[in-house]
Motif scaffolding. Structure first.
Motif, PDB file in Angstrom:
ATOM      1  N   LEU A  83       0.839  -1.205   0.000  1.00 18.50           N
ATOM      2  CA  LEU A  83       0.000   0.000   0.000  1.00 18.50           C
ATOM      3  C   LEU A  83       0.870   1.249   0.000  1.00 18.50           C
ATOM      4  CD1 LEU A  83      -2.801  -1.088   2.505  1.00 18.50           C
ATOM      5  CD2 LEU A  83      -3.037  -0.736   0.044  1.00 18.50           C
ATOM      6  N   ASN A  84       1.957   1.222   0.783  1.00 14.30           N
ATOM      7  CA  ASN A  84       2.915   2.335   0.753  1.00 14.30           C
ATOM      8  C   ASN A  84       3.445   2.546  -0.659  1.00 14.30           C
ATOM      9  OD1 ASN A  84       3.895   1.798   4.049  1.00 14.30           O
ATOM     10  ND2 ASN A  84       3.615   3.852   3.240  1.00 14.30           N
ATOM     11  N   TYR A  85       3.804   1.442  -1.293  1.00 12.03           N
ATOM     12  CA  TYR A  85       4.366   1.513  -2.643  1.00 12.03           C
ATOM     13  C   TYR A  85       3.340   2.076  -3.626  1.00 12.03           C
ATOM     14  CZ  TYR A  85       7.000   0.105  -6.802  1.00 12.03           C
ATOM     15  OH  TYR A  85       7.697   0.114  -7.985  1.00 12.03           O
ATOM     16  N   LEU A  86       2.074   1.717  -3.419  1.00 12.82           N
ATOM     17  CA  LEU A  86       1.008   2.184  -4.307  1.00 12.82           C
ATOM     18  C   LEU A  86       0.892   3.700  -4.276  1.00 12.82           C
ATOM     19  CD1 LEU A  86      -1.326   1.239  -6.180  1.00 12.82           C
ATOM     20  CD2 LEU A  86      -2.797   1.242  -4.149  1.00 12.82           C
ATOM     21  N   PHE A  87       1.064   4.279  -3.076  1.00 15.15           N
ATOM     22  CA  PHE A  87       0.879   5.724  -2.923  1.00 15.15           C
ATOM     23  C   PHE A  87       2.161   6.528  -3.151  1.00 15.15           C
ATOM     24  CE2 PHE A  87      -2.797   4.134  -0.490  1.00 15.15           C
ATOM     25  CZ  PHE A  87      -3.811   4.862  -1.118  1.00 15.15           C
ATOM     26  N   SER A  88       3.316   5.929  -2.786  1.00 14.97           N
ATOM     27  CA  SER A  88       4.550   6.724  -2.870  1.00 14.97           C
ATOM     28  C   SER A  88       5.722   5.953  -3.434  1.00 14.97           C
ATOM     29  CB  SER A  88       4.915   7.245  -1.485  1.00 14.97           C
ATOM     30  OG  SER A  88       5.193   6.161  -0.613  1.00 14.97           O
ATOM     31  N   GLU A  89       5.461   4.762  -3.984  1.00 14.10           N
ATOM     32  CA  GLU A  89       6.502   3.890  -4.518  1.00 14.10           C
ATOM     33  C   GLU A  89       7.606   3.706  -3.474  1.00 14.10           C
ATOM     34  OE1 GLU A  89       7.687   4.827  -8.500  1.00 14.10           O
ATOM     35  OE2 GLU A  89       5.716   4.246  -9.291  1.00 14.10           O
ATOM     36  N   LEU A  90       8.851   4.130  -3.769  1.00  9.51           N
ATOM     37  CA  LEU A  90       9.957   3.845  -2.846  1.00  9.51           C
ATOM     38  C   LEU A  90      10.451   5.108  -2.135  1.00  9.51           C
ATOM     39  CD1 LEU A  90      11.934   1.257  -4.994  1.00  9.51           C
ATOM     40  CD2 LEU A  90      10.464   0.802  -3.030  1.00  9.51           C
ATOM     41  N   THR A  91       9.506   5.981  -1.792  1.00 10.75           N
ATOM     42  CA  THR A  91       9.847   7.164  -0.992  1.00 10.75           C
ATOM     43  C   THR A  91       9.879   6.760   0.480  1.00 10.75           C
ATOM     44  OG1 THR A  91       8.736   8.583  -2.596  1.00 10.75           O
ATOM     45  CG2 THR A  91       9.215   9.525  -0.426  1.00 10.75           C
ATOM     46  N   PRO A  92      11.031   6.774   1.140  1.00  6.49           N
ATOM     47  CA  PRO A  92      11.139   6.246   2.507  1.00  6.49           C
ATOM     48  C   PRO A  92      10.234   6.953   3.513  1.00  6.49           C
ATOM     49  CG  PRO A  92      13.319   6.574   1.562  1.00  6.49           C
ATOM     50  CD  PRO A  92      12.347   7.222   0.629  1.00  6.49           C
ATOM     51  N   MET A  93       9.998   8.249   3.342  1.00 11.58           N
ATOM     52  CA  MET A  93       9.264   9.010   4.346  1.00 11.58           C
ATOM     53  C   MET A  93       7.893   8.423   4.631  1.00 11.58           C
ATOM     54  SD  MET A  93       8.378  13.098   4.555  1.00 11.58           S
ATOM     55  CE  MET A  93      10.071  13.567   4.864  1.00 11.58           C
ATOM     56  N   SER A  94       7.176   7.984   3.591  1.00  9.24           N
ATOM     57  CA  SER A  94       5.826   7.460   3.807  1.00  9.24           C
ATOM     58  C   SER A  94       5.863   6.176   4.629  1.00  9.24           C
ATOM     59  CB  SER A  94       5.127   7.211   2.472  1.00  9.24           C
ATOM     60  OG  SER A  94       5.675   6.089   1.807  1.00  9.24           O
TER      61      SER A  94
END
Length: 918
Positions: A83-94
């Protein structure tokens, strides 16, 4: 026990605020340590991976059926990563933000649990202490720690649900029990330790809900066994509830065993030295680890991300002084246990539940019943720390009730919470990058070779190979028998182009490998990734053309040790292709595909083999399969489009154009994509569009030979010859020996600019480089004709005819010249524009221009698919296109093409040597 009180908004706000203050800087940390495998390298996070795959693979994306699988089955945790990847791909902050939110949620639910055993004030203290405890930084700031956070949410929710299963008159309320079983299952799907909440529910039911003590249970059981009494109804109801809980737990355990296919994960002595030690070393060391973990909770001043290998030396004798710590710990634990089980007071019940929260969730990580892949791991103390916080808060409550210690207790408590919060805040910065994390660990422990290796890896990722080598060499000194450390040294020497030292290091690592024992599983004795020493050594020596067979032998040796070693088949396939054995290469790739049919890179490599086998239809099928698995597979998009373009089938051009457009969307800085779009447009006679694409390619790469030449050719074919001249000048500035460019320039100078001298220089230069060039020779003859030197023109055409006796136009032009000589009445004749006709009208002799557009052979790239986590993951794309060729090829041209193919393969090997990180 006090009745549970509801928590209010102020308390929730305070806890959430404290969590935010302690962990705000974690938002600026990257993916480090295990995050790399669980997040960056885990294809289960990608939307292109079917959801069902999450329930077939382990936490790291490895199929549970594979022997190398870690057997950590946590699909719901991986789902949140997805789900994290769906919204922000590989942005660590999310990812870090969600972890922080989950920790705040756990802290709030924990407050609700504390209210069952402590008063409001003490509950708040326990919750605050839990929220700020530095031991949690690994679970909260490390993204993979989310497994602990999610599991804890459902763990606590299951326990709170169970506390409502007792109805009026001690009756059983089944709905909360059913909900408890469901929540236990969910907690277990987040992390395995979630199942231990069942044990806590059982203890709560017997000793808290029913109020039994150990002496009372012993008395009742003794009377029943002697036949002097019956079991009370309340006890029977309790027994029924316990049976339901235990049966549910057993069912979950059976399902879990089926999921891991009745196999425990394979760990080596480097992961957990005590696990493979003899008696009594194993027992003494494992028991000593319990007070070590307790000390980390009590004094979290020195935290370390990795406690494996030699961090904690083995206890090999009963005389070791550390056994005293084990003895004191068990005495203290025993005293608390006796107090909590013997007496019916509220205080004893609180202590009992605190001990249960500390001990039961820790059992799976304790090594006491089955070995795990670590010695100490701070994140597994996340749930046990709840019991510790309850115990501390309860002890503080007892002390603060005495007026003499009241102020002192408040001062000490405030100091502890404040220093813990500061330590947590400071510790978060250690997780900012892999370098900062492992350097902080080395400050705590210098006897762990893995830490030295990991600092080396961090420096290696920054291309700082000289410094990385120092850390890798130190790792070999700390642990001389560490195969991985010697492999790292070898790889770094290779990156520094010190191939002799690299080979020596790989040979050292190879010598440390255990000998093959027929009938015994290899992986049971060594880490599977250590087999990469054969791959790395083979990849190194195959740069020497005379050692290709030796390299192949190493690949086959690795395969003999592990028939399911996918990387060995892949690397062998690359080598066999280089050895011009495409059929065997095809067999190797097919074997690799049997092990991993969902690997787009493998389908791509198989397509390249089919190109070598001159099976373009099969190649296109495999390219399409790769794109089904990964629609953004850049090399498959590019090469399949070129294959379609070169097939000559008009119906395939729209799809080729679509794929090239997708390619430039993925690689907007690659001029090759724009160039080939231009070539497609030229095929479709879309001259304006072709011009735009060619100019974009040249803008990105000013010396793009193919784009410069074909843009000039495009201008020439569309009656814009004068626009072609500056483009040709640019081309010849970078490539002064470009024969086709010189021919085209000479033709335009003679026919359009009437600059016979300039044209003559172009054709003479061609013949200096290639005296047998028919086009250059013929066009020079035309220059002589224009200069009215008929005898020289005749001699020139005779020589040209000898070079190409089957070219009818040369014979016709020779006849024209001879007629002129015989008539002795030469009149200046206009020259035909190049490319307008291949015939002759009257006495006119045209120059021979370059003919229609065909691509030169392109080097195709094999993708180096690699499972070795320490190796480089990226593959760079080679330049794909050069100038266009004439339609029919002479024997000499065919030989030239073969030379270019061999040269392309050599260029590939050179790039492989550069890119093949480990």
């Amino acid at each position: 026990m006090e009745k549970m009180a509801d928590i209010n908004l102020k308390e929730v706000t305070l806890i959430v605020g404290v969590v935010a203050v302690c962990y705000w800087n974690s938002l600026f940390c990257g993916f480090v340590f295990d995050d790399v495998s669980a997040i960056l390298d885990n294809k289960d996070l990608h939307p292109s991976t079917p959801l069902k795959t999450l329930f077939q693979n382990d936490f790291w994306g490895t199929p549970m059926s594979e022997e190398r699988s870690h057997k950590s089955y946590r699909p719901l945790t991986v789902l949140t990563f997805r789900l994290n990847y769906l919204f922000s791909e590989l942005t660590p902050m999310s990812y870090h933000l969600l972890n922080m939110i989950f920790h705040a949620v756990v802290s709030v639910i924990f407050l609700k649990v504390c209210r069952l055993f402590l008063n409001n004030q003490s509950s708040m203290i326990a919750s605050l202490l839990f929220a700020v405890h530095p031991i949690h930084t690994e679970a909260v700031t490390g993204v993979v720690g989310r497994a602990e956070l999610l599991s804890s949410i459902f763990f606590l929710a299951a326990f709170l649900s169970y506390t409502k299963s007792k109805g009026p008159d001690n009756s059983i309320v089944w709905t909360p029990i059913a909900l408890t079983v469901f929540l236990v299952a969910v907690a277990t799907l987040c992390k395995e330790q979630g199942i231990t909440v069942v044990g806590i529910c059982c203890v709560y039911e017997v000793f808290i809900a029913q109020g039994y003590t150990l002496p009372l249970l012993c008395t009742t059981a003794g009377q029943f066994l002697r036949g002097k009494g019956s079991i009370p109804l309340s006890m029977l109801q309790t027994l029924i509830k316990l049976i339901v809980l235990m049966f549910s737990t057993l069912l979950l355990v059976v399902i879990r065993v089926q999921v891991i296919q009745s196999q425990l994960p394979v760990f080596t002595r480097f992961d957990n030295p005590a696990a493979v030690s003899p008696t009594p070393t194993r027992q003494l060391t494992f028991n000593y680890l319990l007070p070590v973990n307790a000390w980390l909770l009590l004094n979290p001043s020195e935290l370390c991300c990795d406690w494996t290998m030699g961090t904690i030396p083995l206890i090999e004798s009963f005389l070791d002084v550390r056994n005293l710590a084990t003895f004191i710990f068990f005495c203290f634990l025993g005293a608390l246990g006796v107090f909590s089980l013997r007496y019916p007071s509220n205080s004893s019940k609180t202590v009992l539940m605190a001990l249960c929260l500390m001990a039961l969730p820790f059992i799976p990580a304790s090594n006491l019943f089955f070995p795990v892949g670590f010695v100490v791991a701070e994140r597994v103390l996340y749930v046990p720390s709840m019991g510790f916080c309850i115990l501390v808060a309860h002890g503080w409550q007892k002390i603060s009730n005495k007026s003499v210690f009241k102020k002192l207790s408040w001062v000490c408590l405030s100091l502890v919470i404040f220093t813990h919060a500061l330590k947590t805040l400071h510790r978060n910065w250690d997780w900012e990058s892999e370098y900062t994390l492992f350097m902080s660990a080395l400050k705590v422990n210098k006897n762990n070779a893995k830490l030295w290796n990991n600092v080396g890896h961090a420096l290696e990722n920054e291309k700082n190979f000289e410094r990385a080598l120092k850390y890798f060499l130190q790792a070999t000194h700390v642990q001389p028998d560490d195969i991985g450390a010697h492999m790292n040294v070898g790889r770094t020497y290779k990156n520094l182009n010190r191939t002799k030292e690299a080979e020596e290091s790989y040979m050292t690592a190879k010598s440390l490998m255990p000998q093959i024992i027929p009938g015994k599983k290899y992986a049971a004795r060594i880490a599977p990734n250590h087999l990469n020493v054969y791959i790395n050594l083979a990849n190194l020596i195959r740069a020497n053309e005379s050692r290709l067979e030796e390299a192949d032998q190493l690949y086959r040796q690795a395969i003999s040790m592990r028939p399911d070693f996918k990387q060995a088949y892949i690397s062998r396939g690359e080598l066999l292709l280089k050895m011009n054995k495409p059929i065997k290469a095809k067999e190797a790739y097919l074997k690799a595909l049997e092990l991993d049919r969902n690997n787009a890179d493998l389908w791509y490599n198989l397509a390249i083999v089919h190109i070598e086998l001159k099976e373009p239809n099969e190649a296109l099928k495999n390219f399409n399969h790769a794109l089904e698995l990964n629609p953004k597979h850049k090399l498959a998009l590019f090469n399949s489009a070129i294959l379609m373009q070169e097939s000559g089938e008009v119906r395939l051009r729209p799809e080729a154009r679509k794929r090239l457009l997708s390619y430039i969307n993925e690689e907007p800085q690659d001029a090759n994509g724009y160039f080939n779009l231009g070539m497609l447009a030229m095929d479709d006679k879309k001259d304006s569009e072709a011009e735009i694409w060619m100019k974009k390619a040249i803008k990105l790469q000013a010396d793009f030979r193919s784009a410069l030449f074909n843009l000039a050719l495009l201008y020439s074919q569309t009656a814009k010859e004068l626009m072609a001249l500056p483009v040709l000048e640019e081309l010849l500035k970078y490539y002064p020996d470009h024969i086709k460019g010189l021919i085209l320039k000479g033709d335009i100078l003679m026919n359009q600019k009437k600059d016979i001298r300039g044209a003559k220089k172009c054709f003479e230069k061609i013949l200096e480089m290639d005296p047998s060039n028919v086009q250059g020779k013929h066009n020079l003859c035309v220059v002589y004709f224009e200069e009215k030197d008929l005898l020289k023109a005749e001699r020139c055409l005779v020589e040209t005819l000898a070079l190409a006796p089957h070219e009818e136009y040369i014979q016709r032009h020779l006849n024209i010249v001879r007629d002129k000589i015989s008539s002795s009445s030469f009149v200046e004749q206009p020259i035909f524009p190049a490319g307008k006709t291949s015939g002759v009208e009257g006495d006119k002799i045209p120059t021979e221009n370059v003919k229609e557009i065909k691509s030169e052979p392109r080097p195709t790239q094999i993708i180096k698919t690699n499972d070795n986590k320490s190796q480089s993951k990226a593959s760079k794309q080679l330049g794909k296109s050069t100038d266009k060729e004439i339609p029919h090829k002479t024997t000499k041209e065919i030989k030239e093409i073969e030379k270019k193919r061999v040269a392309a393969l050599k260029r590939l090997e050179e790039i492989e040597r550069i890119l093949n990180g480990e």
